[in-house]
Each structure stands twice: as C-alpha cells, then as structure tokens.
Scaffold this motif. Structure first.
Motif, PDB file in Angstrom:
ATOM      1  N   PHE A 335       0.847  -1.186   0.000  1.00 43.55           N
ATOM      2  CA  PHE A 335       0.000   0.000   0.000  1.00 43.55           C
ATOM      3  C   PHE A 335       0.883   1.237   0.000  1.00 43.55           C
ATOM      4  CE2 PHE A 335      -2.654  -3.289   1.902  1.00 43.55           C
ATOM      5  CZ  PHE A 335      -3.785  -3.170   1.109  1.00 43.55           C
ATOM      6  N   GLU A 336       0.476   2.215  -0.781  1.00 42.55           N
ATOM      7  CA  GLU A 336       1.252   3.432  -0.900  1.00 42.55           C
ATOM      8  C   GLU A 336       0.476   4.592  -0.293  1.00 42.55           C
ATOM      9  OE1 GLU A 336       1.591   3.596  -5.089  1.00 42.55           O
ATOM     10  OE2 GLU A 336       3.194   2.103  -5.209  1.00 42.55           O
ATOM     11  N   ALA A 337       1.181   5.703  -0.138  1.00 44.78           N
ATOM     12  CA  ALA A 337       0.553   6.872   0.462  1.00 44.78           C
ATOM     13  C   ALA A 337      -0.674   7.312  -0.320  1.00 44.78           C
ATOM     14  CB  ALA A 337       1.560   8.014   0.546  1.00 44.78           C
ATOM     15  N   HIS A 338      -0.646   7.112  -1.641  1.00 50.49           N
ATOM     16  CA  HIS A 338      -1.756   7.580  -2.473  1.00 50.49           C
ATOM     17  C   HIS A 338      -2.708   6.450  -2.881  1.00 50.49           C
ATOM     18  CE1 HIS A 338      -0.392  11.738  -2.942  1.00 50.49           C
ATOM     19  NE2 HIS A 338       0.829  11.250  -2.978  1.00 50.49           N
ATOM     20  N   SER A 339      -2.613   5.314  -2.218  1.00 48.73           N
ATOM     21  CA  SER A 339      -3.591   4.259  -2.479  1.00 48.73           C
ATOM     22  C   SER A 339      -4.971   4.724  -2.025  1.00 48.73           C
ATOM     23  CB  SER A 339      -3.211   2.977  -1.725  1.00 48.73           C
ATOM     24  OG  SER A 339      -1.978   2.457  -2.177  1.00 48.73           O
ATOM     25  N   LEU A 340      -6.021   4.048  -2.506  1.00 45.30           N
ATOM     26  CA  LEU A 340      -7.373   4.409  -2.085  1.00 45.30           C
ATOM     27  C   LEU A 340      -7.458   4.528  -0.569  1.00 45.30           C
ATOM     28  CD1 LEU A 340      -9.745   2.325  -4.381  1.00 45.30           C
ATOM     29  CD2 LEU A 340      -9.754   4.816  -4.108  1.00 45.30           C
ATOM     30  N   HIS A 341      -6.844   3.584   0.111  1.00 41.88           N
ATOM     31  CA  HIS A 341      -6.692   3.696   1.561  1.00 41.88           C
ATOM     32  C   HIS A 341      -5.289   3.214   1.911  1.00 41.88           C
ATOM     33  CE1 HIS A 341      -7.207   3.198   5.869  1.00 41.88           C
ATOM     34  NE2 HIS A 341      -8.300   3.937   5.778  1.00 41.88           N
ATOM     35  N   PRO A 342      -4.460   4.087   2.505  1.00 41.31           N
ATOM     36  CA  PRO A 342      -3.053   3.740   2.719  1.00 41.31           C
ATOM     37  C   PRO A 342      -2.830   2.507   3.595  1.00 41.31           C
ATOM     38  CG  PRO A 342      -3.402   6.097   2.993  1.00 41.31           C
ATOM     39  CD  PRO A 342      -4.756   5.462   2.887  1.00 41.31           C
ATOM     40  N   GLN A 343      -3.816   2.164   4.430  1.00 40.93           N
ATOM     41  CA  GLN A 343      -3.681   0.970   5.276  1.00 40.93           C
ATOM     42  C   GLN A 343      -4.506  -0.216   4.757  1.00 40.93           C
ATOM     43  OE1 GLN A 343      -4.338   4.150   7.006  1.00 40.93           O
ATOM     44  NE2 GLN A 343      -2.119   4.269   6.912  1.00 40.93           N
ATOM     45  N   GLY A 344      -5.165  -0.044   3.627  1.00 35.83           N
ATOM     46  CA  GLY A 344      -5.884  -1.159   3.012  1.00 35.83           C
ATOM     47  C   GLY A 344      -7.245  -1.449   3.595  1.00 35.83           C
ATOM     48  N   ALA A 345      -7.901  -0.449   4.198  1.00 38.93           N
ATOM     49  CA  ALA A 345      -9.228  -0.681   4.769  1.00 38.93           C
ATOM     50  C   ALA A 345     -10.238  -1.068   3.702  1.00 38.93           C
ATOM     51  CB  ALA A 345      -9.714   0.561   5.520  1.00 38.93           C
ATOM     52  N   ASN A 346     -10.049  -0.604   2.469  1.00 40.14           N
ATOM     53  CA  ASN A 346     -10.965  -0.976   1.386  1.00 40.14           C
ATOM     54  C   ASN A 346     -10.856  -2.460   1.056  1.00 40.14           C
ATOM     55  OD1 ASN A 346      -8.330  -0.244   0.428  1.00 40.14           O
ATOM     56  ND2 ASN A 346      -9.091  -0.234  -1.661  1.00 40.14           N
TER      57      ASN A 346
END
Length: 388
Positions: A335-346
């Motif tokens: 996961f990257e800073a600009h991912s939909l959710h940086p911690q992968g909650a999606n």
C-alpha cells in the motif's frame, strides 16, 4: 542545530486561525510567520494577540495564486527549513522530536536542496492522506508551481531532481466540510484558479487530472472519459505504453476515479471494464486488485435484496476468489501513500463482503471487529454492504 520556520497563509480565517497558531509548539519552531493576504474579517486582530519576537504577522497582497503565495512567503525566511501549515489545519501534538530528527537527517544529505517532505493530513472524517510537499529548505532548489493544487518542482534541473519524502508527521484538517466549502465558495475559487493553470500549461497532466477530478461526480461519464483520454494524450499520441512517468501516474488516478464513479452509479459492466484498464497499467497496485475483486463479487451483492452467492457453482468460484484475496492481503500488499486507503481498509471491507456473500456473516463480523481502519465508500458503509 537546525532551524524550522512555520508559515501560515491566511485570508478570512477567523474561524480557525487561533487554534492553528496554538497548535504550533514554540519549542519546535524558531519562528511562526502568518501571511495575511487581504482578510476583511478579524483574522489579523486574532493573530496580533500572538505577535512576539518569534511570531510575526505579515500583510501581503494576494498574488493571484497559491503557488506564488507560497513562494512569496518562503522568501521571508533566510535560512533553515520551512513548514507550511494551512490556517484550517492543526499540528498534532507531541511530534517535535520526531520532526527535528527527521530534518536533521535530511539536512545531512548531499541533495537536501531538492528534498520536499509531505506530512499526513487527517480530515474531519478521519481519512488520512499525504499532503503535497509542505516542508523544504527555505533557500533550496524547490519552488511551488500552479495557482491552485500547487505542486513543488525544482527550480534548476542541473542541481538534480526533486526528492519526495513522506513523513509520519500529522496535521488535522477541516477546511473541506460542506459548510466551510460553501461559506468560502471554494469550488468556484478553485475552478477559476485551475483555469489559470491550464492557460499556462494546457497539457500538464496534473492540471488535466485536477480538471477531471473537479467534476467527477457531476459530469456525464462520456465527458469524463474524454478528459481522461486527454491526460493520456499529453504529448504521447494517446499511446498508454509511451506515457511519461508523470502522465502515467495521473492517467492511473483518473482511471481509478472512473472506477469509483462506476461503483457510485451501480454499473457492474463499467466496474469490470475499469478494473481491466487499471490492471493493464499496474496489475500489482492494491487499487487495481481492489476493483478486480470488487467487479467479481459485485453482481452477487444484492440478490433478492441481501448478499447471496446464488448457485453452488457461484459459491465455489467466490470461495476461490475469497481465498485469493485473503492470500494477497496476508502477503503484505504494498500500500502506498496515495492508495485508495493507505492501510488497506478498502481491501478489508471487500473481504468482509465476500464473507457475507458466501454465507459466513459471523466470520465477517469477527474480521470486521479485528481490523483498525474503516472504509465507507460505495458499496460499503463502515465496512458493511450498503443496501441499494
């Protein structure tokens, strides 16, 4: 020892300027400069209460854009680091030692003049995302470009390329609540300033993407598709394989946003199409993975009004995909800073949806209670499936 100056740009910020200044720990900052660009409310009077040898109020005419305003404010600092904090933000407490250690380490680097540091912005909903670079050397090789959605760039390319660092420093922000946006007419302001950006750099992918994003939820999809294609075509003849790194990044973001719009519109075929396009650009991206698996489960989310796998064959297929998704999640997806959710909650919300669809609601609840983040974009609400 390093020096750190905080700069706050302000115009008609009486609602929040006091708390912003109070959040800036005097033990961290050698000086705090509030640049008022034409307030007609009580902003200046509030700031005057704090004026001291270490807190300055500077009145400047609005230069026509946020990039110019930041550069103008930065010229007031002769040495050390500058930390831009917006008036509707607050620095989260007890981060002084961390900030000083970070900047001391960066200042020792040979390319420190090209370094720009991004803090994290925590909005009023709790969502976190990195801000475009806010911390940089006052007399370095970085300046801001753009009238709105301004971005840092190197001034002299012979001195090197920009080096972006995402820190763990956090700011809270509440400037884009519906009430504040309407009160300050931010949408119209941003639209006008973005028009200036496009006049100056009509093919720049950043401004084309911001134009696309501005009306993502309101414009017809065919118009959004044409704007997305313009990002792809900026000097590349529309061939995705020949995209520059910058154009490719913003093209990916636009395709991702089209997928979000498809989900909001409830159009399964467009979700699947968007997922394929994202995978063609970056198959390992967590966002591409998310929409790939969402496209598979989406048709099963509302069968007879409740999540259901339907036939036994569908159940087996969905169990296979669920196991694949869990395996990917456990493999420490990047996961990257600009991912939909940086911690992968999606991704976690999607796993819960699969569990519910295959009839494992209790497992879904257990999983949901064990995860830290929350994802509430359609078709989810607080990780649970939203009824249509």
């Amino acid at each position: 020892m390093i020096e750190i100056s905080a700069i706050v740009l302000a115009k008609n910020e009486e609602r929040c300027i006091d708390r912003c200044i109070r959040s800036l720990d005097r033990s961290i900052f050698d000086q705090i400069i509030v640049v008022d660009t034409g307030s007609t409310d009580s902003t200046a009077r509030i700031v005057e209460q704090y004026v001291s040898p270490r807190v300055r109020l500077v009145n400047q005419l609005w230069p026509g854009g946020f990039g110019r305003a930041r550069n103008m404010a930065m010229s007031l600092v002769q040495r050390g680091w500058v930390f831009f904090v917006d008036a509707d933000e607050c620095l989260v407490a007890n981060q002084g030692e961390e900030l000083v250690n970070l900047l001391e380490g960066l200042q020792a680097d040979e390319d420190a003049v090209n370094v720009v540091v991004s803090p994290w912005i925590v909005d009023s909903s709790g969502y976190e995302s990195p801000a475009p670079g806010r911390i940089l050397l006052a007399q370095g090789n970085i300046a801001y470009f753009g009238s709105v959605h301004e971005e840092p760039r190197v001034k002299d390319s012979t001195l090197g390329t920009i080096r972006s660092v995402v820190s763990s420093i956090r700011l809270t922000h509440d400037g884009y609540t519906v009430e504040v946006v309407q009160q300050k007419n931010k949408l119209q302001r941003n639209s006008e300033l973005l028009h200036h950006c496009l006049e100056e750099e009509p093919n720049h992918p950043r401004w084309l993407y911001e134009q696309f994003r501005e009306t993502l939820w309101t414009d017809p999809v065919d118009l959004l598709e044409r704007r997305c294609l313009r990002i792809c075509q900026g000097g590349n003849g529309g061939v995705a394989q020949n995209l520059s790194a910058e154009s490719s990044w913003y093209y990916f973001l636009a395709l991702r946003d089209l997928a979000r719009r498809a989900v909001r519109d409830g159009e399964a075929s467009r979700i699947a199409q968007s997922a394929k396009r994202l995978e063609s650009l970056n198959p390992s991206s967590p966002d591409a993975v998310y929409f790939h698996f969402l496209a598979i489960v989406y048709p099963y989310l509302w069968v007879s009004g409740t999540p259901s796998a339907g036939s036994l064959e569908s159940f087996k297929d969905l169990m296979t995909h669920l196991n694949q998704l869990i395996k990917l999640r456990r493999s420490e997806m990047q996961f990257e800073a600009h991912s939909l959710h940086p911690q992968g909650a999606n991704i976690d919300a999607l796993i819960c949806a699969y569990l519910e669809v295959v009839g494992m609601s209790r497992r879904a609840e257990e999983y949901r209670s064990a995860i830290a983040g929350s994802w509430s974009e359609p078709p989810f609400e607080a990780n649970s499936i939203i009824s249509r």
